[in-house]
Design an enzyme around this catalytic site. Sequence first.
Site, PDB file in Angstrom:
ATOM      1  N   GLU A  61      40.823  67.889  18.173  1.00 46.65           N
ATOM      2  CA  GLU A  61      40.475  67.371  16.777  1.00 46.65           C
ATOM      3  C   GLU A  61      40.269  65.718  16.943  1.00 46.65           C
ATOM      4  O   GLU A  61      39.804  65.108  15.931  1.00 46.65           O
ATOM      5  CB  GLU A  61      41.878  67.608  15.944  1.00 46.65           C
ATOM      6  CG  GLU A  61      41.868  69.072  15.449  1.00 46.65           C
ATOM      7  CD  GLU A  61      42.441  69.944  16.589  1.00 46.65           C
ATOM      8  OE1 GLU A  61      43.223  69.617  17.374  1.00 46.65           O
ATOM      9  OE2 GLU A  61      41.900  71.220  16.362  1.00 46.65           O
ATOM     10  N   VAL A  69      44.539  67.029  28.459  1.00 45.65           N
ATOM     11  CA  VAL A  69      44.224  68.177  28.472  1.00 45.65           C
ATOM     12  C   VAL A  69      44.684  68.499  29.828  1.00 45.65           C
ATOM     13  O   VAL A  69      44.148  67.919  30.705  1.00 45.65           O
ATOM     14  CB  VAL A  69      42.517  68.344  28.187  1.00 45.65           C
ATOM     15  CG1 VAL A  69      42.439  69.832  28.229  1.00 45.65           C
ATOM     16  CG2 VAL A  69      42.237  67.579  26.856  1.00 45.65           C
ATOM     17  N   HIS A 110      40.866  77.822  28.197  1.00 44.42           N
ATOM     18  CA  HIS A 110      41.097  77.082  26.936  1.00 44.42           C
ATOM     19  C   HIS A 110      40.684  75.546  27.485  1.00 44.42           C
ATOM     20  O   HIS A 110      40.105  74.772  26.589  1.00 44.42           O
ATOM     21  CB  HIS A 110      42.418  77.181  26.307  1.00 44.42           C
ATOM     22  CG  HIS A 110      42.502  76.967  25.123  1.00 44.42           C
ATOM     23  ND1 HIS A 110      42.106  77.469  24.060  1.00 44.42           N
ATOM     24  CD2 HIS A 110      42.999  75.831  24.378  1.00 44.42           C
ATOM     25  CE1 HIS A 110      42.253  76.763  22.958  1.00 44.42           C
ATOM     26  NE2 HIS A 110      42.992  75.935  22.865  1.00 44.42           N
ATOM     27  N   PHE A 116      37.205  56.906  25.527  1.00 44.16           N
ATOM     28  CA  PHE A 116      37.428  57.971  26.090  1.00 44.16           C
ATOM     29  C   PHE A 116      38.702  57.845  27.123  1.00 44.16           C
ATOM     30  O   PHE A 116      38.790  57.508  28.019  1.00 44.16           O
ATOM     31  CB  PHE A 116      36.428  58.719  26.903  1.00 44.16           C
ATOM     32  CG  PHE A 116      36.825  60.040  27.375  1.00 44.16           C
ATOM     33  CD1 PHE A 116      36.838  61.417  26.526  1.00 44.16           C
ATOM     34  CD2 PHE A 116      37.068  60.446  28.901  1.00 44.16           C
ATOM     35  CE1 PHE A 116      37.364  62.603  26.794  1.00 44.16           C
ATOM     36  CE2 PHE A 116      37.261  61.625  29.073  1.00 44.16           C
ATOM     37  CZ  PHE A 116      37.498  62.785  28.389  1.00 44.16           C
ATOM     38  N   ARG A 153      49.249  59.171  35.634  1.00 42.95           N
ATOM     39  CA  ARG A 153      48.300  58.555  34.970  1.00 42.95           C
ATOM     40  C   ARG A 153      48.842  58.182  33.582  1.00 42.95           C
ATOM     41  O   ARG A 153      47.871  57.329  32.794  1.00 42.95           O
ATOM     42  CB  ARG A 153      46.985  59.308  34.844  1.00 42.95           C
ATOM     43  CG  ARG A 153      46.334  59.361  35.987  1.00 42.95           C
ATOM     44  CD  ARG A 153      45.148  60.859  35.956  1.00 42.95           C
ATOM     45  NE  ARG A 153      44.509  61.073  36.886  1.00 42.95           N
ATOM     46  CZ  ARG A 153      45.051  61.820  37.991  1.00 42.95           C
ATOM     47  NH1 ARG A 153      46.221  62.193  38.196  1.00 42.95           N
ATOM     48  NH2 ARG A 153      44.001  61.905  39.200  1.00 42.95           N
TER      49      ARG A 153
HETATM   50  N1  INI Z   1      45.121  70.369  23.396  1.00 43.95           N
HETATM   51  C1  INI Z   1      45.315  69.371  24.101  1.00 43.95           C
HETATM   52  O1  INI Z   1      45.367  68.051  23.688  1.00 43.95           O
HETATM   53  N2  INI Z   1      45.692  69.379  25.489  1.00 43.95           N
HETATM   54  C2  INI Z   1      45.543  70.490  25.961  1.00 43.95           C
HETATM   55  O2  INI Z   1      45.818  70.722  27.038  1.00 43.95           O
HETATM   56  C3  INI Z   1      45.344  71.616  25.015  1.00 43.95           C
HETATM   57  N3  INI Z   1      45.437  73.235  25.851  1.00 43.95           N
HETATM   58  O3  INI Z   1      45.280  73.260  26.957  1.00 43.95           O
HETATM   59  O4  INI Z   1      45.386  74.082  24.945  1.00 43.95           O
HETATM   60  C4  INI Z   1      45.220  71.556  23.877  1.00 43.95           C
HETATM   61  N4  INI Z   1      44.770  72.649  23.013  1.00 43.95           N
HETATM   62  C5  INI Z   1      44.909  72.429  21.449  1.00 43.95           C
HETATM   63  C6  INI Z   1      43.566  72.155  21.102  1.00 43.95           C
HETATM   64  O5  INI Z   1      43.310  70.724  21.341  1.00 43.95           O
HETATM   65  C7  INI Z   1      43.534  72.242  19.536  1.00 43.95           C
HETATM   66  O6  INI Z   1      44.434  71.308  18.867  1.00 43.95           O
HETATM   67  C8  INI Z   1      43.738  73.521  19.170  1.00 43.95           C
HETATM   68  O7  INI Z   1      42.810  74.434  19.777  1.00 43.95           O
HETATM   69  C9  INI Z   1      43.380  73.892  17.418  1.00 43.95           C
HETATM   70  O8  INI Z   1      41.858  73.480  17.449  1.00 43.95           O
END
Ligand code: INI
Length: 159
Positions: free
Chosen positions: A62, A85, A92, A117, A131
């Site tokens: 988002e 992430v 995913h 970023f 990190r």
């Molecule tokens: N969002 C993250 O910020 N980090 C992650 O590791 C992650 N994983 O792995 O799923 C993650 N998923 C949620 C994604 O960003 C969205 O909020 C969700 O898919 C709704 O759109």
Amino acid sequence: MVQDLKSIEGRLSAEGMRVALVVGRFNSLISERLLEGAVDCLVRHGASAEQLTVVRVPGSFEIPLVAQKVARQKDVDGVVCLGAVIRGGTPHFEYVAAEVSKGIATVSMETGKPVIFGVLTTDTIDQAIERAGTKAGNKGWDAAATVIEMIDLLRRIHG
Ligand code: INI
């Protein structure tokens, strides 16, 4: 020879800079540490609390949309995007990591403002912790230093 050429480089004073920090709540154990690092960097370089706005979003996916909305505001000079992430063995990861990196770059080009970023993409939680204020420094701090330098650099280029 090189030292004789005209050279433009950004400096690291954040005085008067208005910066928005867009932070993903997913993996907040990490992303909140990145936020602390980023704010510490901005304040140490002369920013004051009134110049900083934190916007939290559900996850890194988002971040680009909200970064675009804030970057378009006249009273925002630059944006720092922070999230974590973590691969964790699911596909995913690839989608989220690809979209957030591409999206942030697009927003920066579209708005002509620095949109930095500061999203960690790691294989493991341990690597993310390293990190986010431990062994490998704090990537939020680094991202904030980058936004300061880039805001100043663009001002110098624009004259
Ligand atoms: N969002 C993250 O910020 N980090 C992650 O590791 C992650 N994983 O792995 O799923 C993650 N998923 C949620 C994604 O960003 C969205 O909020 C969700 O898919 C709704 O759109």
